[in-house]
Design a protein around this motif. Sequence first.
Motif, PDB file in Angstrom:
ATOM      1  N   LEU A 122       0.836  -1.186   0.000  1.00 38.81           N
ATOM      2  CA  LEU A 122       0.000   0.000   0.000  1.00 38.81           C
ATOM      3  C   LEU A 122       0.879   1.247   0.000  1.00 38.81           C
ATOM      4  O   LEU A 122       1.876   1.301   0.706  1.00 38.81           O
ATOM      5  CB  LEU A 122      -0.830  -0.022   1.278  1.00 38.81           C
ATOM      6  CG  LEU A 122      -2.276   0.361   1.203  1.00 38.81           C
ATOM      7  CD1 LEU A 122      -2.991  -0.631   0.328  1.00 38.81           C
ATOM      8  CD2 LEU A 122      -2.861   0.330   2.594  1.00 38.81           C
ATOM      9  N   LEU A 123       0.521   2.258  -0.784  1.00 37.48           N
ATOM     10  CA  LEU A 123       1.197   3.545  -0.678  1.00 37.48           C
ATOM     11  C   LEU A 123       0.443   4.392   0.339  1.00 37.48           C
ATOM     12  O   LEU A 123      -0.787   4.403   0.349  1.00 37.48           O
ATOM     13  CB  LEU A 123       1.203   4.275  -2.022  1.00 37.48           C
ATOM     14  CG  LEU A 123       2.075   3.700  -3.129  1.00 37.48           C
ATOM     15  CD1 LEU A 123       2.073   4.651  -4.302  1.00 37.48           C
ATOM     16  CD2 LEU A 123       3.478   3.478  -2.644  1.00 37.48           C
ATOM     17  N   ALA A 124       1.193   5.088   1.190  1.00 37.06           N
ATOM     18  CA  ALA A 124       0.550   5.922   2.208  1.00 37.06           C
ATOM     19  C   ALA A 124       0.104   7.219   1.574  1.00 37.06           C
ATOM     20  O   ALA A 124       0.769   8.244   1.649  1.00 37.06           O
ATOM     21  CB  ALA A 124       1.513   6.188   3.356  1.00 37.06           C
ATOM     22  N   LEU A 258      -9.272  -4.041   6.651  1.00 40.85           N
ATOM     23  CA  LEU A 258      -9.224  -3.031   5.590  1.00 40.85           C
ATOM     24  C   LEU A 258      -8.439  -1.794   5.985  1.00 40.85           C
ATOM     25  O   LEU A 258      -7.795  -1.174   5.164  1.00 40.85           O
ATOM     26  CB  LEU A 258     -10.652  -2.628   5.211  1.00 40.85           C
ATOM     27  CG  LEU A 258     -11.476  -3.728   4.569  1.00 40.85           C
ATOM     28  CD1 LEU A 258     -12.857  -3.240   4.279  1.00 40.85           C
ATOM     29  CD2 LEU A 258     -10.813  -4.192   3.297  1.00 40.85           C
ATOM     30  N   ASP A 259      -8.502  -1.413   7.256  1.00 42.39           N
ATOM     31  CA  ASP A 259      -7.840  -0.158   7.622  1.00 42.39           C
ATOM     32  C   ASP A 259      -6.476  -0.394   8.252  1.00 42.39           C
ATOM     33  O   ASP A 259      -5.817   0.544   8.650  1.00 42.39           O
ATOM     34  CB  ASP A 259      -8.734   0.646   8.577  1.00 42.39           C
ATOM     35  CG  ASP A 259      -9.231  -0.201   9.720  1.00 42.39           C
ATOM     36  OD1 ASP A 259      -9.051  -1.426   9.662  1.00 42.39           O
ATOM     37  OD2 ASP A 259      -9.799   0.357  10.666  1.00 42.39           O
ATOM     38  N   ARG A 260      -6.048  -1.680   8.339  1.00 44.42           N
ATOM     39  CA  ARG A 260      -4.791  -1.905   9.026  1.00 44.42           C
ATOM     40  C   ARG A 260      -3.703  -2.544   8.173  1.00 44.42           C
ATOM     41  O   ARG A 260      -2.544  -2.428   8.479  1.00 44.42           O
ATOM     42  CB  ARG A 260      -5.019  -2.777  10.265  1.00 44.42           C
ATOM     43  CG  ARG A 260      -5.212  -1.937  11.515  1.00 44.42           C
ATOM     44  CD  ARG A 260      -5.824  -2.771  12.586  1.00 44.42           C
ATOM     45  NE  ARG A 260      -7.196  -3.105  12.258  1.00 44.42           N
ATOM     46  CZ  ARG A 260      -7.897  -4.038  12.887  1.00 44.42           C
ATOM     47  NH1 ARG A 260      -7.354  -4.721  13.842  1.00 44.42           N
ATOM     48  NH2 ARG A 260      -9.147  -4.280  12.541  1.00 44.42           N
ATOM     49  N   ASN A 261      -4.116  -3.228   7.087  1.00 44.60           N
ATOM     50  CA  ASN A 261      -3.064  -3.969   6.394  1.00 44.60           C
ATOM     51  C   ASN A 261      -2.207  -3.064   5.532  1.00 44.60           C
ATOM     52  O   ASN A 261      -2.636  -2.047   5.015  1.00 44.60           O
ATOM     53  CB  ASN A 261      -3.651  -5.098   5.557  1.00 44.60           C
ATOM     54  CG  ASN A 261      -4.855  -4.641   4.803  1.00 44.60           C
ATOM     55  OD1 ASN A 261      -4.996  -3.459   4.545  1.00 44.60           O
ATOM     56  ND2 ASN A 261      -5.710  -5.546   4.452  1.00 44.60           N
ATOM     57  N   ARG A 262      -0.951  -3.453   5.407  1.00 43.15           N
ATOM     58  CA  ARG A 262      -0.018  -2.703   4.562  1.00 43.15           C
ATOM     59  C   ARG A 262       0.269  -3.445   3.279  1.00 43.15           C
ATOM     60  O   ARG A 262       0.795  -2.885   2.338  1.00 43.15           O
ATOM     61  CB  ARG A 262       1.286  -2.475   5.311  1.00 43.15           C
ATOM     62  CG  ARG A 262       1.146  -1.627   6.531  1.00 43.15           C
ATOM     63  CD  ARG A 262       2.461  -1.006   6.869  1.00 43.15           C
ATOM     64  NE  ARG A 262       3.463  -2.000   7.163  1.00 43.15           N
ATOM     65  CZ  ARG A 262       3.974  -2.172   8.374  1.00 43.15           C
ATOM     66  NH1 ARG A 262       3.573  -1.434   9.369  1.00 43.15           N
ATOM     67  NH2 ARG A 262       4.901  -3.080   8.587  1.00 43.15           N
ATOM     68  N   GLU A 263      -0.018  -4.745   3.278  1.00 40.06           N
ATOM     69  CA  GLU A 263       0.251  -5.533   2.086  1.00 40.06           C
ATOM     70  C   GLU A 263      -1.019  -6.204   1.616  1.00 40.06           C
ATOM     71  O   GLU A 263      -1.778  -6.740   2.415  1.00 40.06           O
ATOM     72  CB  GLU A 263       1.308  -6.598   2.382  1.00 40.06           C
ATOM     73  CG  GLU A 263       2.695  -6.091   2.140  1.00 40.06           C
ATOM     74  CD  GLU A 263       3.651  -6.512   3.224  1.00 40.06           C
ATOM     75  OE1 GLU A 263       3.275  -7.365   4.040  1.00 40.06           O
ATOM     76  OE2 GLU A 263       4.761  -5.966   3.256  1.00 40.06           O
ATOM     77  N   LEU A 264      -1.246  -6.144   0.341  1.00 41.51           N
ATOM     78  CA  LEU A 264      -2.429  -6.765  -0.241  1.00 41.51           C
ATOM     79  C   LEU A 264      -1.993  -7.814  -1.258  1.00 41.51           C
ATOM     80  O   LEU A 264      -0.880  -7.775  -1.766  1.00 41.51           O
ATOM     81  CB  LEU A 264      -3.285  -5.706  -0.934  1.00 41.51           C
ATOM     82  CG  LEU A 264      -3.733  -4.537  -0.083  1.00 41.51           C
ATOM     83  CD1 LEU A 264      -4.469  -3.532  -0.927  1.00 41.51           C
ATOM     84  CD2 LEU A 264      -4.612  -5.018   1.044  1.00 41.51           C
TER      85      LEU A 264
END
Lengths: 294, 162
Positions: A122-124, A258-264
């Motif tokens: 995910l990009l911040a 949905l609001d916590r993961n950094r990798e999908l």
Amino acid sequence: MKPLFTKRPSPNFGLSVCVFASLVLLACEQKALLTPFRELFASAIYPLQQLVNSPVQAARKFGEVFSSQARLLDENESLRREQMLLKVKLLKFSALEQENLRLRGLLDTSFKLGEQVMIAELLAVNLVPYEQVVVVNKGSRFGAYPGQPVMDANGVVGQVLRVTPYSAEVILITDPNHAIPVQVNRNGLRTIAQGTGQIDKLSLPYLSSNADIQAGDLLVTSGMGGVFPQGYPVATVVADTGQGKVFAKFGAAPLAKLDRNRELLLVWNKPDPIPRVPGQASTPKGSPADHAAK
Amino acid sequence: MLQSKVATKLVVLASLLVAMVLRILPLPKEWFVYNPDWVLLFLIYWAIAIPERVGVGHAWCVGVSSDVLTGRMLGQHALAYSVVVFVCVKLHTRLRAYPLYQQVLPVFLLLLVNQLLIFWTQNIKGAHSTELIHWSPSLAGALVWPAIFTTLRRVRRYYNIA
């Protein structure tokens, strides 16, 4: 010296041209004619997104470097234990898969097990409020395509909305403009789960009042619509019992963090293998293990 | 002469890039609801300060990049920005004459016009939230206007842009 009589188009003329051009763009966008143009622009914008993302990433790296050894050991231990458990489960799974295929073969039905996945980070970056769209760092260069399903370790996250060569926008299942066909795992009841705009809630608007559904039921993708592969967990049903309601209304809570993961995980639902990733060998942190073709 | 022209372009462009970064800053969700449209605020400043250099056409181009940046339909921001900048260019003498705290009100109205245009064009696509908080970015934008104005004026004077 400034030239005195430089002729420039008057603002009035400029405005009419611009308004007209905008309307033309909007009309073209309705027909989705402008994808290459947008891709070009998006590639130009991508460094900007990286720039915004980099401090967050740096802070994360910094934290990793300075985390204590004891904590790392702890984490390592728990991960190893988890991996063992999962491996044991998988042992049984492959046997079951074979059995399932055999049975399906007996029934003469086609059924596809197994998809290919790739990890995307995910990009911040925030795009707009009230819409749940996130940006990930894998794009069409890596074979991502619009409509591609996206998961995390716990369940379905959403689908790819737009791709650029190096990034992709992912719409979450909780976005108000998103709906996903699901079925109740217990009895196969099919329905549609719509996003609500809240990160922890889905609505189930198309249930009849005597439908066989209870709080705690697992909703999995039904494979209808052809976007999401069948059988991935989406959400659990929650009852919404208010005052003075004869029948309980049912909603659902997404399983994916949905609001916590950094990798999908981007999932390939197509029969052909995913394309080779450019420069995969040269990037040590590109997590090549992502291409776990099952 | 030529050099100063190029310098002007570079400074304006750089400031707009900063604004774009601010626009997509990964703020927590509760704060992001109030995040104003920095790009338009910066554009309004340049349109008032150097209206003969920054015009409707530039606003349109910046608007298209803003559309791509925030994942809108192409043309939404372009339309809104060109209308707002047109008003700014037309009224720049009057707007300049107002003291800073009085500029807040017209800027607020311009930001509202921008949001309204984007809201309308968005409605082609589908229904949208109509809560009052939806318009809070305009208010937040108007409130940060004095800071933006003074900062950009300092930048402008430092680089001698007129």
